[in-house]
Design a protein around this motif. Sequence first.
Motif, mmCIF file in Angstrom:
data_model
loop_
_atom_site.group_PDB
_atom_site.id
_atom_site.type_symbol
_atom_site.label_atom_id
_atom_site.label_comp_id
_atom_site.label_asym_id
_atom_site.label_seq_id
_atom_site.Cartn_x
_atom_site.Cartn_y
_atom_site.Cartn_z
ATOM 1 N N ALA A 78 0.836 -1.209 0.000
ATOM 2 C CA ALA A 78 0.000 0.000 0.000
ATOM 3 C C ALA A 78 0.868 1.255 0.000
ATOM 4 C CB ALA A 78 -0.920 0.009 1.217
ATOM 5 N N CYS A 79 0.278 2.367 -0.385
ATOM 6 C CA CYS A 79 1.005 3.637 -0.394
ATOM 7 C C CYS A 79 1.271 4.095 1.043
ATOM 8 C CB CYS A 79 0.226 4.690 -1.176
ATOM 9 S SG CYS A 79 -1.299 5.240 -0.399
ATOM 10 N N ARG A 80 2.212 4.991 1.182
ATOM 11 C CA ARG A 80 2.678 5.413 2.497
ATOM 12 C C ARG A 80 1.561 6.018 3.337
ATOM 13 N NH1 ARG A 80 5.231 3.679 6.121
ATOM 14 N NH2 ARG A 80 6.653 2.983 4.467
ATOM 15 N N GLU A 81 0.697 6.819 2.749
ATOM 16 C CA GLU A 81 -0.356 7.463 3.535
ATOM 17 C C GLU A 81 -1.315 6.442 4.128
ATOM 18 O OE1 GLU A 81 -2.262 11.002 2.064
ATOM 19 O OE2 GLU A 81 -0.504 11.557 0.884
ATOM 20 N N VAL A 82 -1.538 5.351 3.428
ATOM 21 C CA VAL A 82 -2.383 4.286 3.961
ATOM 22 C C VAL A 82 -1.640 3.514 5.051
ATOM 23 C CG1 VAL A 82 -3.443 2.060 3.404
ATOM 24 C CG2 VAL A 82 -3.826 4.028 1.922
ATOM 25 N N VAL A 83 -0.417 3.132 4.788
ATOM 26 C CA VAL A 83 0.364 2.377 5.771
ATOM 27 C C VAL A 83 0.480 3.166 7.078
ATOM 28 C CG1 VAL A 83 2.644 1.427 6.302
ATOM 29 C CG2 VAL A 83 1.643 1.082 4.033
ATOM 30 N N ASP A 84 0.639 4.463 6.964
ATOM 31 C CA ASP A 84 0.828 5.278 8.163
ATOM 32 C C ASP A 84 -0.385 5.287 9.095
ATOM 33 O OD1 ASP A 84 3.406 5.929 7.501
ATOM 34 O OD2 ASP A 84 2.941 7.906 6.686
ATOM 35 N N VAL A 85 -1.588 4.992 8.565
ATOM 36 C CA VAL A 85 -2.768 5.039 9.434
ATOM 37 C C VAL A 85 -3.183 3.668 9.944
ATOM 38 C CG1 VAL A 85 -3.626 7.090 8.254
ATOM 39 C CG2 VAL A 85 -4.510 4.840 7.603
ATOM 40 N N VAL A 86 -2.524 2.613 9.488
ATOM 41 C CA VAL A 86 -2.908 1.272 9.934
ATOM 42 C C VAL A 86 -2.815 1.164 11.455
ATOM 43 C CG1 VAL A 86 -2.270 -1.169 9.893
ATOM 44 C CG2 VAL A 86 -2.362 0.125 7.756
ATOM 45 N N ASP A 87 -1.717 1.648 12.017
ATOM 46 C CA ASP A 87 -1.557 1.597 13.470
ATOM 47 C C ASP A 87 -2.509 2.559 14.173
ATOM 48 O OD1 ASP A 87 0.399 -0.355 13.308
ATOM 49 O OD2 ASP A 87 2.051 1.088 13.284
ATOM 50 N N ASP A 212 7.801 3.055 -7.649
ATOM 51 C CA ASP A 212 7.071 1.792 -7.589
ATOM 52 C C ASP A 212 5.579 2.075 -7.631
ATOM 53 O OD1 ASP A 212 6.532 -0.899 -7.367
ATOM 54 O OD2 ASP A 212 6.905 -0.994 -5.208
ATOM 55 N N LEU A 213 4.800 1.059 -7.942
ATOM 56 C CA LEU A 213 3.350 1.160 -7.875
ATOM 57 C C LEU A 213 2.886 0.721 -6.494
ATOM 58 C CD1 LEU A 213 1.973 -0.233 -11.254
ATOM 59 C CD2 LEU A 213 1.910 2.124 -10.436
ATOM 60 N N ARG A 214 1.994 1.512 -5.921
ATOM 61 C CA ARG A 214 1.432 1.201 -4.610
ATOM 62 C C ARG A 214 -0.091 1.290 -4.671
ATOM 63 N NH1 ARG A 214 5.111 -1.015 -0.976
ATOM 64 N NH2 ARG A 214 7.165 -0.391 -1.761
ATOM 65 N N ALA A 215 -0.757 0.503 -3.846
ATOM 66 C CA ALA A 215 -2.212 0.456 -3.840
ATOM 67 C C ALA A 215 -2.783 1.427 -2.818
ATOM 68 C CB ALA A 215 -2.683 -0.960 -3.511
ATOM 69 N N TYR A 216 -3.916 2.035 -3.186
ATOM 70 C CA TYR A 216 -4.693 2.788 -2.200
ATOM 71 C C TYR A 216 -6.177 2.432 -2.277
ATOM 72 C CZ TYR A 216 -6.249 5.909 -5.961
ATOM 73 O OH TYR A 216 -6.804 6.413 -7.105
ATOM 74 N N GLY A 217 -6.616 1.718 -3.319
ATOM 75 C CA GLY A 217 -8.018 1.348 -3.472
ATOM 76 C C GLY A 217 -8.462 0.318 -2.446
#
Length: 292
Positions: A78-87, A212-217
């Motif tokens: 996933a993209c960084r903005e998504v990964v950052d909110v998982v926690d 790189d390609l990252r997912a946000y959908g």
Amino acid sequence: MRQQRIRTPVTLDGRLGPASRHPSMADPAYLARRRALGELARDHQVGAPSPLVAYSDLEHRTWGVVHRALVHEQRKHACREVVDVVDALDLPDDHVPQHGEVSARLGRLTGFRLTLAGGVVDTRRFLGSMLDGYFHAVQYLRHPAVPFYTPEPDVLHDLVGHGTQLATPRLAELYRVIGRTARRLRTTEAVELISRIFWFTLEYGVVRENGDLRAYGAALLSSSGEIECFRGAEIRPLDIRMMANTHYEINGYQPVLYRAESMDHLTDTLTAFFDGMDDETPARLARWPGRP
């Protein structure tokens, strides 16, 4: 659950098969459970509290197994903005969370809340509710026999996919932009176009990040299979006209995905389009009579 949502092919006996072969379709106990949880949404008013559900030990275990796998894949793809909110969202591993539990977390992060859906929701209602900060979500869970596939979106898709997006301030604001547009437009064609753009972005969007390609959908974020292989799809540049005229696949992995060059690019493109959209936009974007 809005109309026309993801149904990915299931691996049965090592092969991809139709949803009709999924074990849930032949399990009377599961179907009865699914119907009972769906009935809780009858006459439910947007914004009213969702009823508490007494989930079984098996349902809790299924949630935990799939949730852990999805978070692992999100951190890799996933993209960084998504990964950052998982926690920050901090969905639990040990139990299926109640709507109220997740709404409280989302409310602190972006102001969004979950509102109850029993299954398919009218597209205008589904999209328009986003303006007020409500996302329609179901409460039923997929069949435990094939935990990494469901023939219809379930609570894992809605909470781990859309819930993670809604905890991301930038994406939550795009939901509101879409809700505002759906609320002010009147024609069926306009609402269908909004839904199509939603599909190729907030359901299946990808973004270029550090080469790189990252997912946000949300559909990618909630599919441990597709998020691993989405880079093998045909990747096209983000283009509203192309999305408006591209067939999308309900019964399988998406063959075509659209790439934003950055999250700023995504935000700027979608906000400008939706703010300028009117009821005549579908006709202007159509390449030929009767869009696919």
